[in-house]
Every structure is written in structure tokens, then in C-alpha cells.
Design a protein around this motif. Structure first.
Motif, PDB file in Angstrom:
ATOM      1  N   PHE A  68     -10.122  -3.292  -5.926  1.00 54.86           N
ATOM      2  CA  PHE A  68      -9.966  -2.435  -7.096  1.00 54.86           C
ATOM      3  C   PHE A  68      -9.234  -1.140  -6.728  1.00 54.86           C
ATOM      4  CE2 PHE A  68     -11.536   1.021  -9.788  1.00 54.86           C
ATOM      5  CZ  PHE A  68     -11.152   0.560 -11.042  1.00 54.86           C
ATOM      6  N   LEU A  69      -9.604  -0.537  -5.586  1.00 58.97           N
ATOM      7  CA  LEU A  69      -8.940   0.698  -5.152  1.00 58.97           C
ATOM      8  C   LEU A  69      -7.485   0.444  -4.789  1.00 58.97           C
ATOM      9  CD1 LEU A  69     -11.729   2.466  -3.061  1.00 58.97           C
ATOM     10  CD2 LEU A  69     -10.725   3.242  -5.212  1.00 58.97           C
ATOM     11  N   ARG A  70      -7.207  -0.747  -4.226  1.00 61.48           N
ATOM     12  CA  ARG A  70      -5.813  -1.065  -3.904  1.00 61.48           C
ATOM     13  C   ARG A  70      -4.972  -1.087  -5.167  1.00 61.48           C
ATOM     14  NH1 ARG A  70      -2.243  -0.212  -0.371  1.00 61.48           N
ATOM     15  NH2 ARG A  70      -1.882   1.065  -2.212  1.00 61.48           N
ATOM     16  N   GLU A  71      -5.507  -1.605  -6.246  1.00 61.06           N
ATOM     17  CA  GLU A  71      -4.780  -1.645  -7.509  1.00 61.06           C
ATOM     18  C   GLU A  71      -4.766  -0.286  -8.203  1.00 61.06           C
ATOM     19  OE1 GLU A  71      -6.659  -4.607  -9.825  1.00 61.06           O
ATOM     20  OE2 GLU A  71      -6.008  -6.284  -8.575  1.00 61.06           O
ATOM     21  N   GLY A  72      -5.739   0.575  -7.862  1.00 63.54           N
ATOM     22  CA  GLY A  72      -5.862   1.845  -8.567  1.00 63.54           C
ATOM     23  C   GLY A  72      -4.999   2.965  -8.029  1.00 63.54           C
ATOM     24  N   VAL A  73      -4.570   2.878  -6.752  1.00 59.34           N
ATOM     25  CA  VAL A  73      -3.743   3.948  -6.177  1.00 59.34           C
ATOM     26  C   VAL A  73      -2.366   3.399  -5.845  1.00 59.34           C
ATOM     27  CG1 VAL A  73      -5.719   5.189  -5.239  1.00 59.34           C
ATOM     28  CG2 VAL A  73      -4.566   3.486  -3.822  1.00 59.34           C
ATOM     29  N   GLN A  74      -1.383   4.277  -5.834  1.00 58.79           N
ATOM     30  CA  GLN A  74      -0.013   3.857  -5.570  1.00 58.79           C
ATOM     31  C   GLN A  74       0.149   3.433  -4.120  1.00 58.79           C
ATOM     32  OE1 GLN A  74       2.865   6.755  -6.856  1.00 58.79           O
ATOM     33  NE2 GLN A  74       1.855   7.085  -8.844  1.00 58.79           N
ATOM     34  N   GLY A  75       1.117   2.563  -3.894  1.00 58.18           N
ATOM     35  CA  GLY A  75       1.393   2.062  -2.557  1.00 58.18           C
ATOM     36  C   GLY A  75       1.741   0.596  -2.597  1.00 58.18           C
ATOM     37  N   ASP A  76       2.000   0.033  -1.426  1.00 56.63           N
ATOM     38  CA  ASP A  76       2.356  -1.374  -1.314  1.00 56.63           C
ATOM     39  C   ASP A  76       1.126  -2.228  -1.615  1.00 56.63           C
ATOM     40  OD1 ASP A  76       3.161  -3.909  -0.613  1.00 56.63           O
ATOM     41  OD2 ASP A  76       4.107  -3.331   1.269  1.00 56.63           O
ATOM     42  N   ALA A  77       1.180  -2.987  -2.700  1.00 57.14           N
ATOM     43  CA  ALA A  77       0.025  -3.777  -3.127  1.00 57.14           C
ATOM     44  C   ALA A  77      -0.349  -4.857  -2.125  1.00 57.14           C
ATOM     45  CB  ALA A  77       0.298  -4.409  -4.490  1.00 57.14           C
ATOM     46  N   SER A  78       0.585  -5.231  -1.237  1.00 56.97           N
ATOM     47  CA  SER A  78       0.291  -6.278  -0.255  1.00 56.97           C
ATOM     48  C   SER A  78      -0.466  -5.747   0.953  1.00 56.97           C
ATOM     49  CB  SER A  78       1.589  -6.947   0.212  1.00 56.97           C
ATOM     50  OG  SER A  78       2.413  -6.024   0.924  1.00 56.97           O
ATOM     51  N   VAL A  79      -0.541  -4.426   1.091  1.00 59.74           N
ATOM     52  CA  VAL A  79      -1.243  -3.817   2.234  1.00 59.74           C
ATOM     53  C   VAL A  79      -2.669  -3.517   1.805  1.00 59.74           C
ATOM     54  CG1 VAL A  79      -1.306  -1.891   3.849  1.00 59.74           C
ATOM     55  CG2 VAL A  79       0.896  -2.822   3.112  1.00 59.74           C
ATOM     56  N   GLY A 112      -5.318  -3.265   4.183  1.00 57.43           N
ATOM     57  CA  GLY A 112      -6.102  -2.853   5.334  1.00 57.43           C
ATOM     58  C   GLY A 112      -5.240  -2.088   6.312  1.00 57.43           C
ATOM     59  N   GLY A 113      -5.874  -1.485   7.317  1.00 55.97           N
ATOM     60  CA  GLY A 113      -5.140  -0.777   8.342  1.00 55.97           C
ATOM     61  C   GLY A 113      -4.812   0.656   7.977  1.00 55.97           C
ATOM     62  N   PRO A 114      -4.108   1.366   8.869  1.00 60.94           N
ATOM     63  CA  PRO A 114      -3.809   2.792   8.663  1.00 60.94           C
ATOM     64  C   PRO A 114      -3.033   3.078   7.381  1.00 60.94           C
ATOM     65  CG  PRO A 114      -3.357   2.143  10.935  1.00 60.94           C
ATOM     66  CD  PRO A 114      -3.644   0.887  10.179  1.00 60.94           C
ATOM     67  N   ARG A 115      -2.082   2.205   7.020  1.00 56.17           N
ATOM     68  CA  ARG A 115      -1.275   2.457   5.830  1.00 56.17           C
ATOM     69  C   ARG A 115      -2.154   2.479   4.568  1.00 56.17           C
ATOM     70  NH1 ARG A 115       2.718   5.217   4.509  1.00 56.17           N
ATOM     71  NH2 ARG A 115       1.231   5.891   2.932  1.00 56.17           N
ATOM     72  N   PHE A 116      -3.080   1.537   4.486  1.00 58.00           N
ATOM     73  CA  PHE A 116      -3.975   1.473   3.336  1.00 58.00           C
ATOM     74  C   PHE A 116      -4.890   2.694   3.296  1.00 58.00           C
ATOM     75  CE2 PHE A 116      -7.994  -0.426   1.460  1.00 58.00           C
ATOM     76  CZ  PHE A 116      -7.580  -0.254   0.162  1.00 58.00           C
ATOM     77  N   LEU A 117      -5.367   3.129   4.455  1.00 57.36           N
ATOM     78  CA  LEU A 117      -6.235   4.306   4.496  1.00 57.36           C
ATOM     79  C   LEU A 117      -5.479   5.550   4.041  1.00 57.36           C
ATOM     80  CD1 LEU A 117      -8.172   3.723   7.846  1.00 57.36           C
ATOM     81  CD2 LEU A 117      -8.898   3.195   5.519  1.00 57.36           C
ATOM     82  N   LEU A 118      -4.222   5.669   4.444  1.00 60.16           N
ATOM     83  CA  LEU A 118      -3.421   6.815   4.014  1.00 60.16           C
ATOM     84  C   LEU A 118      -3.196   6.789   2.503  1.00 60.16           C
ATOM     85  CD1 LEU A 118      -0.785   6.989   6.903  1.00 60.16           C
ATOM     86  CD2 LEU A 118      -2.619   8.629   6.435  1.00 60.16           C
ATOM     87  N   ASP A 119      -3.011   5.595   1.950  1.00 57.12           N
ATOM     88  CA  ASP A 119      -2.865   5.490   0.497  1.00 57.12           C
ATOM     89  C   ASP A 119      -4.136   5.959  -0.209  1.00 57.12           C
ATOM     90  OD1 ASP A 119      -0.300   4.527   0.738  1.00 57.12           O
ATOM     91  OD2 ASP A 119      -0.849   2.414   0.478  1.00 57.12           O
TER      92      ASP A 119
END
Length: 259
Positions: free
Chosen positions: A1-12, A14-21
């Protein structure tokens, strides 16, 4: 849900990139379901809050703080106009999650910013206070003290679910990433319902009669050994003695004295 709720690459996911998003990216659709996002950020803070009590988990502590801030921002957007009345009447359990947060008081210092030497690294061993429900004696506390007590660089503390090593039989820790030490009180882990979990978790150790299989490690001992975890007077060391020299159970000793 949070991946869809914040901007960024939807395919990421996990990992540092997702945490930064999660930390810095703006909301993908401002004004859409801010109450749901507030609950999601508060739930993530709840999952991370254990690290508030670990002095060396500086970055994870800061992330938990940031998740609380983001939850509050979304809560203001969701309930700002309606005020407290709207927030209380909402079906979203925001207050329930915020009430679960228990940051340490006083707050732990920021060692890097204040120039204070960080505490030496230790291996933290923990267990659940709920293991005491088994017969009233917390076998896990006794087991941890017997196995790890007095070791240099090791600390024992109850109910720390982000510990490095977690001893359990019935209460599995939440959001755990350390070593699981399962002390079997049954014939096999499958009898307790943990066989699949332990077999698929590479940092798991099974102490008991039968292995869990998979990627777990097995330390084979008979049930007679694991049963000592629930005893308050004897230790497994008694099994190394000849049978005639082993301490008699209290009820047998009392019967012999009466005879």
C-alpha cells in the motif's frame, strides 16, 4: 500500500531505494485516502519502534521518527478541517497505532552529532514474557540465562523483538531479522506449527528431538533435555552424571525421607 501511495519506481519494493522513497518522496495522489496513509505510516513506525531501545540502531531509530512525522502530516490532512471530533469518529485505527509507540525516555543521544562514543557492540538475546504462561515459570528466561549468561559481549533482556538472538517455543517475535532459537517442547517443530517457518528461515536453530529440515540448523537433543527449560531447580548438566548420582526429584526425595 505504501509503495502505491508514495512516488517512485513502482517495481522497487525493497532495499535502500524503497526506504528513501518512504522517507522523502511526496505522496503520489495528495488528498486521496490521507487517513489510510496515516495509519500505514504509523503501523510502519510500530514495526520499527523496537530499535528506539537499541543505542546503536541510530539509522533505524531515525527512520521510525520519520514515519511518525509522516503519519502526523497525513493525519492533519485527513482530520484537520473536522478537528478532533472527526478524528475520533473515524473508523481508521490511527490512535490505536500511535498509542502502541513507546519511545525511550529520556531519549537516547545522537552519538555522532554530540561526539559521544557509542556503546560497544553487544549481541542482544531476548525472549517473550508471555512464555511464562506455560506453567507460570518463564522457561525461556531460565534457558537464556543458562546458555548465554555471563558471556562477554552478550546482554540478556526480555521482550526485545529486534534482538540478535530470540529464544522461543510459543511466542514468535514480530518483524524479526536475527537468529531464531526454537527450543522444542514437543516431538517435532511440526507439532507446534513452526516447521514450515523454521525450515524456510536460514537463521533458525532447532533444539529438540527432530529437525525442521530446509535451511534451518538442528541441534539434536532428546526431549528429556529440553524439558529442563521448565525446571526451576535442576539443569541439563545433571544428564551427564551417572544415573545413581543424579539429584532426585523433590517429591521422590521427600518420600524417601518420610520412609
Amino acid at each position: 500500500f505504501l509503495r502505491e501511495g508514495v512516488q517512485g519506481d513502482a517495481s522497487v519494493v525493497g532495499g535502500p531505494r524503497f526506504l528513501l522513497d518512504l522517507l522523502y518522496s511526496p505522496v503520489r495522489e495528495p488528498g486521496r485516502c490521507p487517513a489510510a496513509l496515516a495509519v500505514a505510516f504509523a503501523a510502519l513506525a510500530d514495526a520499527l519502534q523496537c530499535h528506539w531501545h537499541r543505542p546503536r540502531s541510530q539509522m533505524t531509530r531515525e527512520m521510525a521518527d520519520a514515519m511518525v512525522d509522516r503519519a502526523q502530516q497525513q493525519a492533519v490532512e485527513a482530520f484537520g478541517e473536522g478537528g478532533m471530533h472527526t478524528a475520533i469518529e473515524s473508523r481508521w485505527p490511527l490512535f490505536s497505532f500511535l498509542a502502541r509507540l513507546e519511545p525511550p525516555f529520556p531519549a537516547l543521544p545522537d552519538y555522532a552529532k554530540e561526539g559521544i562514543p557509542a556503546p560497544p557492540p553487544i549481541a542482544l538475546v531476548s525472549w517473550s514474557s508471555r512464555e511464562a504462561e506455560l506453567g507460570g515459570l518463564n522457561w525461556a528466561a531460565s534457558f537464556a540465562a543458562e546458555v548465554f549468561g555471563g558471556m562477554p559481549g552478550v546482554a540478556l533482556k526480555e521482550d526485545v523483538e529486534c534482538a540478535d538472538i530470540y529464544v522461543f517455543r510459543s511466542k514468535l517475535p514480530n518483524n524479526f531479522g536475527g537468529v531464531l532459537l526454537f527450543v522444542d517442547g514437543e516431538r517435532s517443530p511440526d507439532d507446534s506449527g513452526y516447521q514450515k517457518l523454521l525450515a524456510s528461515y536460514p537463521a533458525s536453530i532447532v533444539v529438540g528431538p527432530l529437525a525442521a529440515g530446509g535451511v534451518s540448523t538442528h541441534f539434536p537433543v532428546p526431549y528429556a533435555s529440553t524439558s529442563f527449560a521448565s525446571r526451576s531447580e535442576d539443569t541439563p548438566a545433571a544428564l551427564a552424571l551417572p544415573f545413581a548420582h543424579r539429584p532426585a526429584p523433590p517429591r521422590h526425595a521427600a518420600a524417601a525421607a518420610a520412609a
